[in-house]
Scaffold this active site. Structure first.
Site, PDB file in Angstrom:
ATOM      1  N   ASP A  84    -107.479 -25.696  -6.297  1.00  9.97           N
ATOM      2  CA  ASP A  84    -108.638 -25.512  -7.226  1.00  9.97           C
ATOM      3  C   ASP A  84    -108.076 -25.738  -8.554  1.00  9.97           C
ATOM      4  OD1 ASP A  84    -106.612 -23.542  -7.268  1.00  9.97           O
ATOM      5  OD2 ASP A  84    -107.853 -21.818  -7.516  1.00  9.97           O
TER       6      ASP A  84
ATOM      7  N   ASP B  54    -102.165 -26.563 -10.060  1.00  7.49           N
ATOM      8  CA  ASP B  54    -102.692 -27.506  -9.082  1.00  7.49           C
ATOM      9  C   ASP B  54    -102.321 -29.181  -9.338  1.00  7.49           C
ATOM     10  OD1 ASP B  54    -104.593 -25.221  -9.219  1.00  7.49           O
ATOM     11  OD2 ASP B  54    -104.495 -25.289  -7.340  1.00  7.49           O
TER      12      ASP B  54
ATOM     13  N   ASN C 206    -109.994 -21.309  -9.603  1.00  7.18           N
ATOM     14  CA  ASN C 206    -109.770 -21.175 -10.906  1.00  7.18           C
ATOM     15  C   ASN C 206    -110.821 -21.305 -11.846  1.00  7.18           C
ATOM     16  OD1 ASN C 206    -106.932 -20.699 -11.023  1.00  7.18           O
ATOM     17  ND2 ASN C 206    -106.617 -22.880 -10.320  1.00  7.18           N
TER      18      ASN C 206
ATOM     19  N   THR D 267    -103.366 -24.475  -2.427  1.00  2.00           N
ATOM     20  CA  THR D 267    -102.929 -24.134  -3.452  1.00  2.00           C
ATOM     21  C   THR D 267    -103.782 -23.560  -4.430  1.00  2.00           C
ATOM     22  OG1 THR D 267    -103.362 -26.222  -4.864  1.00  2.00           O
ATOM     23  CG2 THR D 267    -101.150 -25.907  -3.686  1.00  2.00           C
TER      24      THR D 267
ATOM     25  N   PHE E  23    -103.787 -13.934  -7.519  1.00  2.00           N
ATOM     26  CA  PHE E  23    -105.124 -14.537  -7.499  1.00  2.00           C
ATOM     27  C   PHE E  23    -105.607 -15.005  -6.403  1.00  2.00           C
ATOM     28  CE2 PHE E  23    -108.001 -18.038  -8.577  1.00  2.00           C
ATOM     29  CZ  PHE E  23    -108.670 -17.555  -9.420  1.00  2.00           C
ATOM     30  N   ASN E  24    -105.027 -15.948  -5.982  1.00  2.00           N
ATOM     31  CA  ASN E  24    -105.462 -17.004  -4.804  1.00  2.00           C
ATOM     32  C   ASN E  24    -105.607 -16.113  -3.373  1.00  2.00           C
ATOM     33  OD1 ASN E  24    -105.114 -19.275  -5.945  1.00  2.00           O
ATOM     34  ND2 ASN E  24    -102.925 -19.836  -5.128  1.00  2.00           N
TER      35      ASN E  24
ATOM     36  N   HIS F 297     -96.821 -22.417 -10.845  1.00  2.00           N
ATOM     37  CA  HIS F 297     -96.807 -21.941  -9.230  1.00  2.00           C
ATOM     38  C   HIS F 297     -96.978 -23.020  -8.403  1.00  2.00           C
ATOM     39  CE1 HIS F 297     -98.037 -18.075 -11.093  1.00  2.00           C
ATOM     40  NE2 HIS F 297     -98.937 -18.559 -11.741  1.00  2.00           N
ATOM     41  N   ASP F 298     -98.066 -23.788  -8.374  1.00  2.00           N
ATOM     42  CA  ASP F 298     -98.442 -24.619  -7.168  1.00  2.00           C
ATOM     43  C   ASP F 298     -97.301 -25.700  -6.911  1.00  2.00           C
ATOM     44  OD1 ASP F 298    -100.607 -22.895  -6.946  1.00  2.00           O
ATOM     45  OD2 ASP F 298    -101.874 -24.220  -8.030  1.00  2.00           O
TER      46      ASP F 298
HETATM   47  C1  BDR Z   1    -102.364 -19.355  -8.540  1.00  2.00           C
HETATM   48  O1  BDR Z   1    -103.661 -18.814  -9.088  1.00  2.00           O
HETATM   49  C2  BDR Z   1    -104.109 -19.872 -10.115  1.00  2.00           C
HETATM   50  O2  BDR Z   1    -104.484 -19.371 -11.090  1.00  2.00           O
HETATM   51  C3  BDR Z   1    -103.160 -20.940 -10.001  1.00  2.00           C
HETATM   52  O3  BDR Z   1    -103.618 -22.270  -9.883  1.00  2.00           O
HETATM   53  C4  BDR Z   1    -102.085 -20.668  -8.733  1.00  2.00           C
HETATM   54  O4  BDR Z   1    -102.571 -21.319  -7.580  1.00  2.00           O
HETATM   55  C5  BDR Z   1    -101.339 -18.524  -9.195  1.00  2.00           C
HETATM   56  O5  BDR Z   1    -101.405 -16.937  -9.057  1.00  2.00           O
HETATM   57 CA    CA Z   2    -104.154 -23.052  -7.750  1.00  2.00          CA
END
Ligand code: BDR
Ligand code: CA
Length: 313
Positions: free
Chosen positions: A10, A15, A40, A126, A168-169, A242-243
């Site tokens: 996303d 990502d 996102n 991701t 978040f994810n 993160h990703d």
């Molecule tokens: C995740 O949430 C998104 O904002 C980032 O792309 C990542 O995948 C981190 O919590």
């Molecule tokens: Ca992401």
């Protein structure tokens, strides 16, 4: 043999960096396709952003597929406060040359897995897990054809980033996460516990900005923008990247340490919705359903990323 992967994302600056890292590693990784999901930012933007990243990488052969436009049950929550209105703030946004493939992402995932019977394909989500869960629900037989899932999502030690207890994810589509975590597949989880260790410090981004090719320049631009929100929120020098941890694990698993654990996804409580309940110490006498990563060699990770970005030259 090259690892066959499908990246479900996303984009999102982090990502996008994961896509660059994967595309810069074609000796090890064979990207069968990129699938986009709402997360996102809305789907129209995540699928466009994935195509922009392919353009910048000069990758004319990659196919990009658009998937689900909203979570399974909940309303879509987006993160423009983190990623900017475009999702990729920090670089120039334009209508990409690369066109979207007509096939729906869920059908692409199903058809690709059905055509490959040797359990050789790794899924790399991701973003929210909607596309992956929908593929499993639509065609459960694909479970027999997936080698493993290497995903970014969840949190234990670090607490939540979208709510006090959820990442978040997972929180954007907890019901999809439940389907995936309950699938019985081998799952490697890159949670905030790991990703909060790989900060985009000014020094690390400065090294990337000295690499003179479009992908490295775009990475530096995106990361400069991306740092601003998390630096203010956590007081870190930089943001957690993160990703790309998912791709880094496929390339150099020795950078990581993890532990087999059972993880359940909270879908019943408004207060803790999307929480990843990790039985890290085996308190519930549970059978592990994931490998929960908890430690990463952050310098090693940035050496890998920085070196791979040079490949675009
Ligand atoms: C995740 O949430 C998104 O904002 C980032 O792309 C990542 O995948 C981190 O919590
Ligand atoms: Ca992401």
């Amino acid at each position: 043999m090259r690892e066959k992967i499908i990246i479900d994302c996303d984009p999102g600056q982090d990502d996008a960096v994961a896509l660059f890292l994967a595309m810069a590693s074609s000796d090890e990784l064979d990207i069968l396709g990129i699938t986009a999901v709402a997360g996102n930012v809305p789907l129209e933007l995540t699928q466009r952003n994935a195509r922009i990243i392919c353009d910048i990488a000069g990758n004319k052969d990659m196919s990009v597929y658009a998937g689900c436009s909203r979570p399974m049950l909940l309303n879509l929550v987006t993160a423009e406060n983190v990623h900017g209105m475009s999702g990729l703030d920090g670089i120039d946004i334009y209508e990409p040359v690369k066109k979207i493939d007509e096939t729906h992402a869920v059908d692409f995932i199903i058809e690709t897995l059905k055509a490959s019977t040797d359990k050789s394909i790794t899924l790399v989500p991701t973003g929210p897990l909607t596309n992956i869960a929908m593929a499993i629900i639509k065609e459960p037989s694909i479970l027999n054809n997936i080698k493993q899932i290497v995903l970014m999502g969840g949190a234990m030690r670090e607490g939540g980033n979208l709510s006090p207890s959820a990442e978040f994810n997972i929180l954007v589509d907890p019901h999809a996460a439940h389907v995936v975590f309950d699938s019985g597949l081998p799952i490697i989880v890159m949670s905030l516990d790991v990703t909060h260790q790989v900060l985009t410090t000014k020094e690390r981004v400065a090294k990337i900005s000295k690499i003179n090719n479009p992908a490295a320049q775009a990475t530096a631009g995106m990361l400069q923008f991306f740092a601003r929100y998390d630096s203010a929120k956590y007081g870190f020098d930089g943001a957690p990247l993160h990703d790309p941890c998912t791709i880094a694990w496929l390339l150099e698993p020795d950078l990581f340490q993890g532990k087999p654990c059972h993880v359940s996804i909270e879908t019943g409580s408004n207060l803790t919705m999307g929480h990843t309940a990790v039985d890290f110490w085996g308190i519930g006498n549970t059978k592990p359903n994931v490998t929960w990563m908890h430690t990463i060699d952050a310098d090693g990770f940035y050496t890998l990323l920085t070196e791979r970005l040079r490949n675009f030259a």
